[in-house]
Design an enzyme around this catalytic site. Sequence first.
Site, PDB file in Angstrom:
ATOM      1  N   TYR A 235      -2.193  -0.384  10.937  1.00 30.20           N
ATOM      2  CA  TYR A 235      -2.298  -1.066   9.636  1.00 30.20           C
ATOM      3  C   TYR A 235      -1.069  -0.766   8.781  1.00 30.20           C
ATOM      4  CZ  TYR A 235      -3.425  -1.582   4.675  1.00 30.20           C
ATOM      5  OH  TYR A 235      -3.358  -1.882   3.336  1.00 30.20           O
TER       6      TYR A 235
ATOM      7  N   THR B 266       0.814  -1.210   0.000  1.00 30.54           N
ATOM      8  CA  THR B 266       0.000   0.000   0.000  1.00 30.54           C
ATOM      9  C   THR B 266       0.850   1.265   0.000  1.00 30.54           C
ATOM     10  OG1 THR B 266      -1.545   1.248   1.379  1.00 30.54           O
ATOM     11  CG2 THR B 266      -0.102  -0.250   2.529  1.00 30.54           C
ATOM     12  N   ASP B 267       0.261   2.352  -0.489  1.00 36.31           N
ATOM     13  CA  ASP B 267       0.951   3.649  -0.421  1.00 36.31           C
ATOM     14  C   ASP B 267       0.987   4.200   1.011  1.00 36.31           C
ATOM     15  OD1 ASP B 267      -1.743   4.280  -0.175  1.00 36.31           O
ATOM     16  OD2 ASP B 267      -1.760   5.828  -1.736  1.00 36.31           O
ATOM     17  N   GLU B 268       0.182   3.604   1.912  1.00 30.82           N
ATOM     18  CA  GLU B 268       0.107   4.144   3.273  1.00 30.82           C
ATOM     19  C   GLU B 268       1.418   3.982   4.033  1.00 30.82           C
ATOM     20  OE1 GLU B 268      -3.387   3.531   5.530  1.00 30.82           O
ATOM     21  OE2 GLU B 268      -4.705   3.723   3.802  1.00 30.82           O
TER      22      GLU B 268
ATOM     23  N   LYS C 289       1.984  -3.229   7.427  1.00 25.31           N
ATOM     24  CA  LYS C 289       2.298  -3.430   6.007  1.00 25.31           C
ATOM     25  C   LYS C 289       3.763  -3.033   5.739  1.00 25.31           C
ATOM     26  CE  LYS C 289      -0.050  -4.584   2.994  1.00 25.31           C
ATOM     27  NZ  LYS C 289      -0.426  -5.908   2.458  1.00 25.31           N
TER      28      LYS C 289
END
Length: 351
Positions: free
Chosen positions: A157, A132-134, A161
Amino acid sequence: MYQNLIVTGGCGFIGTNFIRYVLEETDFSGRIINVDILTYAGNPLSLADIADKYGDRYVFVKADICDYKEMLSVVEQYDVDSICHFAAESHVDRSILHPDDFINTNIIGTYNLLKVAYEKIETIKRFHHVSTDEVFGSLGAEGLFREDTPYAPNSPYSASKASSDHLVRAYCETFGVPVTMSNCSNNYGPYQFPEKLVPLMILNALEGKALPVYGDGQNVRDWLFVKDHCIAIWEIMFSGVVGETYNVGGRNEMKNLDVVKVICNLVDEVAEPLASGESRESLISFVKDRLGHDRRYAIDCNKIDAELGWTPSESFETGIRKTVKWYLSNMDWSESVRTGEYQNWIKENYL
Ligand code: NAD
Ligand code: DAU
């Protein structure tokens, strides 16, 4: 060409779309082994027609990626030569309330799969990790996330990741596991569990319920139609360079409030008017902000464009129209995932 591809988390939102895309729209002639533990977010009903249509070329295995022995035996039993790893706890709000499952599945689960891939390094040709870009944290008003942007995750989260991404990288550098990785922005489209912004707003708008917008609604996300993400992953699995990571995004930044307004207008267009006669925008309700809410995400996807020739094909206008139409035509799917009816179906068919 891969012959026996494990897709982890194939009963979730993106995994389901990916399996559909690969079997229905590519020249893949091998077998997909969908490994999923079926959490609240995993719905085998989403692939019931695929299971009927593809017979032996589609296998479902109910298993936990955190279970090393079980993963090893699945890889051995099905002569697995490739893994595309989607399985995760994916919802940021849940990670703020209950981080434990995120640590277990996202970190330990990924670690187990990497250990299995290393154990079977003679036969595993590719391990693709979907991220993810998060992991990059939050942007100010300017700038874009690039592949070399330093990691700065802010939620349990995104921290889980990020941790899994580092393990993936380490297993490639240290042990030679042939990995590729993608960091993608917000997906939307068919089969998304209605806890996420887009499907939640579509269903609430259809039902005339309040539309909860966190904080001031000015947070920015980069929206990508899910099929475009699936195409990007497939492209990376074949043409991506081992050890490399690719950012994937929609080139489509929008403020949350604007996303919700577009959905309101589309639902006004296709559904019965509200009893009040007002537009669905009247249902928008500003609520308490998410803790640690990242302000802005935006992806620079020039690397995958330049090196692999991938670019998003769907604009937000076309993609969101398809998505609203899909939810309107598949109310039984939404009803079953929300009421837990599919849980009974799982018990009857899989447990
Ligand atoms: P999802 O929550 O819809 O689906 C996750 C799936 O994983 C479910 O089917 C669930 O049953 C399964 N799963 C969970 N724990 C498992 C375990 N221990 N063993 C086996 N299966 C397990 O998630 P999604 O939105 O489809 O996201 C898929 C992947 O893509 C995730 O890794 C996520 O981080 C990443 N991603 C998502 C987005 C997005 O916008 N949704 C964007 C970028 C990256
Ligand atoms: O950026 C990629 C990520 O996108 C993925 O890694 C995650 O798995 C996926 O869940 C998604 O995370 P977000 O937190 O961005 O998605 P969500 O749909 O939960 O929220 C999108 C934005 O909308 C976010 O700024 C919070 C806001 N929001 C969300 C909900 C559910 C609201 O304002 N109201 C809501 O009810």
